[in-house]
Design a protein around this motif. Structure first.
Motif, short mmCIF file in Angstrom:
data_model
loop_
_atom_site.label_atom_id
_atom_site.label_comp_id
_atom_site.label_asym_id
_atom_site.label_seq_id
_atom_site.Cartn_x
_atom_site.Cartn_y
_atom_site.Cartn_z
N PRO A 287 0.58 -1.70 -0.19
CA PRO A 287 0.31 0.01 0.13
C PRO A 287 0.72 1.60 0.18
CG PRO A 287 0.55 -1.35 2.29
CD PRO A 287 0.85 -2.01 1.76
N HIS A 288 1.78 2.13 0.10
CA HIS A 288 2.68 2.36 0.93
C HIS A 288 4.00 2.65 0.16
CE1 HIS A 288 0.06 2.73 3.60
NE2 HIS A 288 0.71 2.15 5.12
N CYS A 289 4.26 1.37 -1.31
CA CYS A 289 5.27 1.64 -1.81
C CYS A 289 5.17 1.08 -3.37
CB CYS A 289 6.44 1.23 -1.12
SG CYS A 289 6.16 -0.96 -1.27
N PHE A 290 5.97 1.41 -4.66
CA PHE A 290 5.85 0.42 -5.93
C PHE A 290 6.61 -0.65 -5.95
CE2 PHE A 290 6.42 0.06 -10.44
CZ PHE A 290 5.22 -0.45 -10.72
N ALA A 291 5.94 -2.04 -5.96
CA ALA A 291 7.00 -3.38 -5.76
C ALA A 291 7.45 -3.17 -6.98
CB ALA A 291 5.77 -3.81 -6.10
N ARG A 292 8.58 -3.60 -6.67
CA ARG A 292 9.33 -3.37 -7.67
C ARG A 292 9.66 -5.56 -8.91
NH1 ARG A 292 15.50 -3.17 -5.63
NH2 ARG A 292 16.67 -3.44 -8.07
N TYR A 293 8.88 -6.39 -7.92
CA TYR A 293 8.58 -7.02 -8.79
C TYR A 293 7.15 -7.50 -8.94
CZ TYR A 293 13.51 -7.35 -8.41
OH TYR A 293 14.97 -6.51 -7.86
N LYS A 294 6.74 -8.27 -9.78
CA LYS A 294 5.33 -9.24 -9.31
C LYS A 294 5.17 -10.77 -9.85
CE LYS A 294 3.83 -6.63 -13.31
NZ LYS A 294 3.47 -6.00 -14.36
N SER A 295 4.83 -11.51 -8.84
CA SER A 295 4.88 -12.42 -8.98
C SER A 295 3.91 -13.15 -8.78
CB SER A 295 5.98 -13.58 -7.58
OG SER A 295 7.65 -12.71 -7.77
N ALA A 296 3.68 -14.32 -9.42
CA ALA A 296 2.68 -15.40 -8.59
C ALA A 296 2.99 -16.83 -8.30
CB ALA A 296 1.99 -15.48 -10.83
N ARG B 152 6.10 -9.28 3.69
CA ARG B 152 7.28 -8.28 4.52
C ARG B 152 8.67 -8.03 3.15
NH1 ARG B 152 6.10 -12.17 8.40
NH2 ARG B 152 7.61 -14.07 7.44
N GLN B 153 8.42 -8.78 2.29
CA GLN B 153 9.49 -8.93 1.25
C GLN B 153 8.42 -7.60 0.04
OE1 GLN B 153 10.36 -12.72 -1.00
NE2 GLN B 153 10.53 -13.56 1.00
N GLN B 154 7.29 -6.91 0.03
CA GLN B 154 7.32 -6.19 -0.34
C GLN B 154 6.85 -6.01 -1.78
OE1 GLN B 154 9.64 -2.59 0.39
NE2 GLN B 154 7.77 -1.82 1.44
N LEU B 155 6.46 -7.39 -2.57
CA LEU B 155 5.69 -8.09 -3.69
C LEU B 155 4.57 -7.72 -4.06
CD1 LEU B 155 7.45 -11.69 -3.38
CD2 LEU B 155 8.84 -9.15 -4.66
N CYS C 8 7.82 -13.12 -12.77
CA CYS C 8 8.46 -14.54 -11.89
C CYS C 8 6.91 -15.00 -11.53
CB CYS C 8 9.12 -14.39 -10.20
SG CYS C 8 9.82 -15.56 -10.17
N LEU C 9 7.26 -16.86 -11.69
CA LEU C 9 6.58 -17.40 -11.96
C LEU C 9 6.96 -18.63 -10.89
CD1 LEU C 9 5.55 -18.88 -15.46
CD2 LEU C 9 4.09 -17.79 -14.17
N GLU D 150 11.43 -21.11 5.87
CA GLU D 150 12.24 -20.37 7.17
C GLU D 150 12.75 -19.27 7.55
OE1 GLU D 150 14.16 -23.49 9.06
OE2 GLU D 150 13.02 -25.56 8.73
N ASN D 151 12.97 -18.81 6.08
CA ASN D 151 14.05 -17.69 6.06
C ASN D 151 13.41 -16.55 5.09
OD1 ASN D 151 16.81 -15.56 5.51
ND2 ASN D 151 17.17 -17.13 6.42
N ASP D 152 12.99 -15.29 5.87
CA ASP D 152 12.75 -14.54 5.07
C ASP D 152 13.58 -13.49 3.97
OD1 ASP D 152 10.11 -14.36 6.24
OD2 ASP D 152 10.23 -12.08 6.71
N TYR D 153 14.87 -13.58 3.98
CA TYR D 153 15.86 -13.37 2.48
C TYR D 153 15.58 -14.36 1.88
CZ TYR D 153 17.05 -10.05 6.65
OH TYR D 153 17.05 -8.80 7.23
N ASN D 154 14.94 -15.22 1.94
CA ASN D 154 14.65 -16.10 0.72
C ASN D 154 13.72 -15.34 -0.93
OD1 ASN D 154 14.85 -17.61 -1.22
ND2 ASN D 154 13.63 -19.47 -0.29
N LEU D 155 14.59 -14.65 -1.33
CA LEU D 155 13.07 -13.39 -1.65
C LEU D 155 12.29 -13.96 -2.83
CD1 LEU D 155 15.42 -10.26 -2.41
CD2 LEU D 155 13.99 -10.99 -0.75
N TYR D 156 11.37 -14.17 -2.99
CA TYR D 156 10.40 -14.61 -4.11
C TYR D 156 10.04 -14.55 -5.61
CZ TYR D 156 8.58 -19.04 -1.48
OH TYR D 156 8.40 -19.91 -0.86
N ILE D 157 11.22 -13.99 -5.97
CA ILE D 157 11.63 -13.57 -7.34
C ILE D 157 12.97 -14.08 -7.87
CG2 ILE D 157 11.44 -11.09 -6.76
CD1 ILE D 157 14.33 -10.49 -6.40
N CYS D 158 12.88 -14.08 -9.88
CA CYS D 158 13.65 -14.54 -10.39
C CYS D 158 14.70 -13.83 -10.66
CB CYS D 158 12.16 -15.14 -11.99
SG CYS D 158 11.61 -16.07 -11.84
#
Length: 232
Positions: free
Chosen positions: A8-17, A42-45, A81-82, A92-100
């Protein structure tokens, strides 16, 4: 609504399905949804969670369901990203980013507790993986012909190499996953032993995949935490 979120407060850099092949695994699903939404936020996706459900009592076909999910998801958005996600795995780890990865298909589940946080074998590509739509089409998606035997992960790893790409992996300290295990629930589960391949991937990959995908879309409904795509 429909499992869709954008920050809601920023423009997401990545769009993931997020695509989950599914059949009769409600306990796993509730557990996954409970953890995955806060994790992704938390990853702001910008993301949508798609549940692709197979009807009937025939053999489960995870790979074909994911092909269906990709085709249906791409109607909604030009996804960056798919993310192909087993229903029984929780990160288990928030730094495992769901981006391609920009260049190659990425294996996210590089360290599962069930395997003592190591790979069961070198070419393993199961659990959770991330591919751009371009990667997915370049390898002709997943095979449609794997019914119930679970050998599709090796087929997919082979396809990636045949299409001139390689697998990149999230480092094991980040790609950690907990495998949920409900003993009373014996419905389709990932076969953790390596199944023998019954397909000649080198000969079939160009003729068995997204370019030959056939299915019947029965319904497409928005639920509070996911979009459900039901197919025959």
């Amino acid at each position: 609504s429909g499992g869709h979120y954008r920050p809601p407060h920023c423009f997401a850099r990545y769009k993931s399905a997020i695509l989950v092949a599914y059949r009769n695994q409600e306990k796993y699903l509730r557990h996954l949804l409970y953890y995955i939404h806060p994790f992704l936020q938390r990853q702001q996706l910008s993301y949508t969670i798609y549940l692709i459900q197979q009807v009937g009592t025939g053999s489960f076909n995870r790979a074909k369901l994911l092909n269906v999910g990709v085709r249906e998801a791409m109607k909604d958005e030009e996804w960056d990203c798919l993310v192909l996600h087993d229903v029984d795995l929780v990160p288990e780890n928030d730094y495992n980013l769901y981006i391609c990865d920009e260049y190659y298909p990425k294996h996210l589940a590089s360290a599962m507790d069930k395997f003592q946080y190591t790979l069961p074998y070198k070419s393993f590509f199961g659990g959770v993986s991330a591919l751009t739509p371009e990667h997915y089409m370049k390898m002709n998606g997943f095979p449609n012909t794997y019914w119930g035997d679970g050998g599709e992960n090796d087929d997919i790893a082979t396809r990636i190499h045949l299409a001139g790409m390689k697998i990149v992996r999230t480092s094991p300290d980040l790609g950690r996953y907990r495998v949920m295990d409900y003993n009373e629930e014996t419905e389709i589960q990932e076969p953790w032993r390596r199944p023998p391949s019954q397909h000649n991937t080198r000969k079939t990959w160009k003729a068995d995949g997204m370019n030959t995908l056939q299915f019947r879309l029965l319904s497409r409904t928005k639920h509070p935490l996911y979009t459900k795509i039901t197919v025959d």
